[in-house]
Design an enzyme around this catalytic site. Structure first.
Site, PDB file in Angstrom:
ATOM      1  N   THR A  88      49.070  33.428  49.709  1.00  0.00           N
ATOM      2  CA  THR A  88      49.012  33.056  51.099  1.00  0.00           C
ATOM      3  C   THR A  88      48.658  31.718  51.439  1.00  0.00           C
ATOM      4  OG1 THR A  88      46.564  33.125  50.927  1.00  0.00           O
ATOM      5  CG2 THR A  88      47.515  35.238  51.341  1.00  0.00           C
ATOM      6  N   ASP A 134      53.357  24.968  48.556  1.00  0.00           N
ATOM      7  CA  ASP A 134      53.372  26.310  48.959  1.00  0.00           C
ATOM      8  C   ASP A 134      54.129  27.264  48.060  1.00  0.00           C
ATOM      9  OD1 ASP A 134      53.842  28.919  50.152  1.00  0.00           O
ATOM     10  OD2 ASP A 134      54.178  28.142  52.146  1.00  0.00           O
ATOM     11  N   SER A 193      43.138  27.614  37.202  1.00  0.00           N
ATOM     12  CA  SER A 193      42.608  26.575  36.362  1.00  0.00           C
ATOM     13  C   SER A 193      43.541  25.949  35.495  1.00  0.00           C
ATOM     14  CB  SER A 193      41.351  27.446  35.521  1.00  0.00           C
ATOM     15  OG  SER A 193      41.841  28.399  34.835  1.00  0.00           O
ATOM     16  N   HIS A 218      47.843  37.879  31.242  1.00  0.00           N
ATOM     17  CA  HIS A 218      48.484  36.628  30.697  1.00  0.00           C
ATOM     18  C   HIS A 218      49.268  36.883  29.584  1.00  0.00           C
ATOM     19  CE1 HIS A 218      45.302  33.837  32.556  1.00  0.00           C
ATOM     20  NE2 HIS A 218      46.190  34.027  33.272  1.00  0.00           N
ATOM     21  N   HIS A 251      48.261  25.550  46.183  1.00  0.00           N
ATOM     22  CA  HIS A 251      48.240  25.210  47.609  1.00  0.00           C
ATOM     23  C   HIS A 251      46.960  24.610  47.935  1.00  0.00           C
ATOM     24  CE1 HIS A 251      45.939  28.806  47.450  1.00  0.00           C
ATOM     25  NE2 HIS A 251      46.224  29.358  48.398  1.00  0.00           N
ATOM     26  N   ILE A 256      40.931  33.477  37.772  1.00  0.00           N
ATOM     27  CA  ILE A 256      41.874  33.291  36.660  1.00  0.00           C
ATOM     28  C   ILE A 256      41.964  34.743  36.195  1.00  0.00           C
ATOM     29  CG2 ILE A 256      39.820  32.777  35.148  1.00  0.00           C
ATOM     30  CD1 ILE A 256      41.303  31.329  32.804  1.00  0.00           C
ATOM     31  N   SER A 257      43.246  35.113  35.766  1.00  0.00           N
ATOM     32  CA  SER A 257      43.572  36.389  35.457  1.00  0.00           C
ATOM     33  C   SER A 257      42.904  36.783  34.356  1.00  0.00           C
ATOM     34  CB  SER A 257      45.135  36.990  35.725  1.00  0.00           C
ATOM     35  OG  SER A 257      45.567  36.724  36.756  1.00  0.00           O
TER      36      SER A 257
END
Length: 223
Positions: free
Chosen positions: A218, A144, A89, A65, A111, A59-60
């Protein structure tokens, strides 16, 4: 000033981000105050730092944010449609949904199925989150993120929460004209935020912003 912005409560965190100039817009401040980060960050939720959430995801930090919300804010109007790629999350997905209600919709794409379920479960921890989920204001899906989510396109705003290897054309195609895309891009062993605008006539401009460090966008891990 990000390192000085941590607090003992959600309110203290947001107030410190505001005091330190990392939140400048009242609408963003109000939305972040209304979403308790403790529902979405498993450890030290009120620290202004990124944290692991499992499955090689993070979580950044709250100040990132805030930066994303402020960059996208002109397109986060009531009724707007938003795509949140790498929803993790679910925290920013919920904040974005607060910014586009009533009538707006945010689709969070992950993903990894356990992260989809984590976002759903975390959002349902609050009455506001449950209402948004039940009313269709928030939807979490598995997919994706490099391909976006065409089923709900076009989007007024798109946020990407992982570093892309390039400017994925599918995301730009799914952006409404006018619309805005906020994404970290990997280039020459560095990462920078790009703000990509699609104008009413369909022309696209890219503005390079701050250097950042995100996990890569990815395939799902095989282990």
């Amino acid at each position: 000033m990000a390192w000085r912005s941590s607090g003992a409560t959600n309110e203290a965190l947001i107030e410190n981000l505001s005091k330190n100039g990392l939140i400048t817009q009242d609408r963003v401040k109000k939305a972040m105050l209304s979403v308790d980060r403790a529902h979405y960050a498993p450890h030290a939720p009120y620290e202004d730092s990124p944290q692991p959430i499992g499955h090689r995801a993070t979580i950044s930090a709250p100040h990132m944010h805030a930066a994303a919300c402020e960059a996208l804010l002109p397109y986060l109007r009531p009724g707007a449609r938003v795509l949140d790629i790498g929803s993790g999350s679910g925290y920013l997905t919920h904040v974005l949904a607060e910014l586009v209600k009533p009538g707006g919709k945010v689709v969070g794409v992950e993903h990894i199925q356990p992260l989809v379920e984590m976002g759903m479960g975390n959002t349902r921890k609050s009455a506001e989150g449950r209402e948004l989920m039940d009313d269709g204001g928030i939807r979490y899906v598995k997919g994706d993120g490099r391909l976006g989510w065409a089923g709900e396109a076009p989007y007024d705003a798109i946020h990407v929460g992982a570093a892309a290897a390039g400017f994925h054309q599918a995301l730009i195609e799914q952006l409404r004209a006018p619309g805005r895309l906020f994404m970290p891009v990997e280039e020459e062993q560095m990462q920078h935020i790009y703000v990509i605008d699609k104008k009413e006539d369909g022309t696209v401009t890219r503005t390079k912003d701050m250097g950042v460090r995100y996990v890569p966008l990815t395939d799902a891990p095989t282990e």
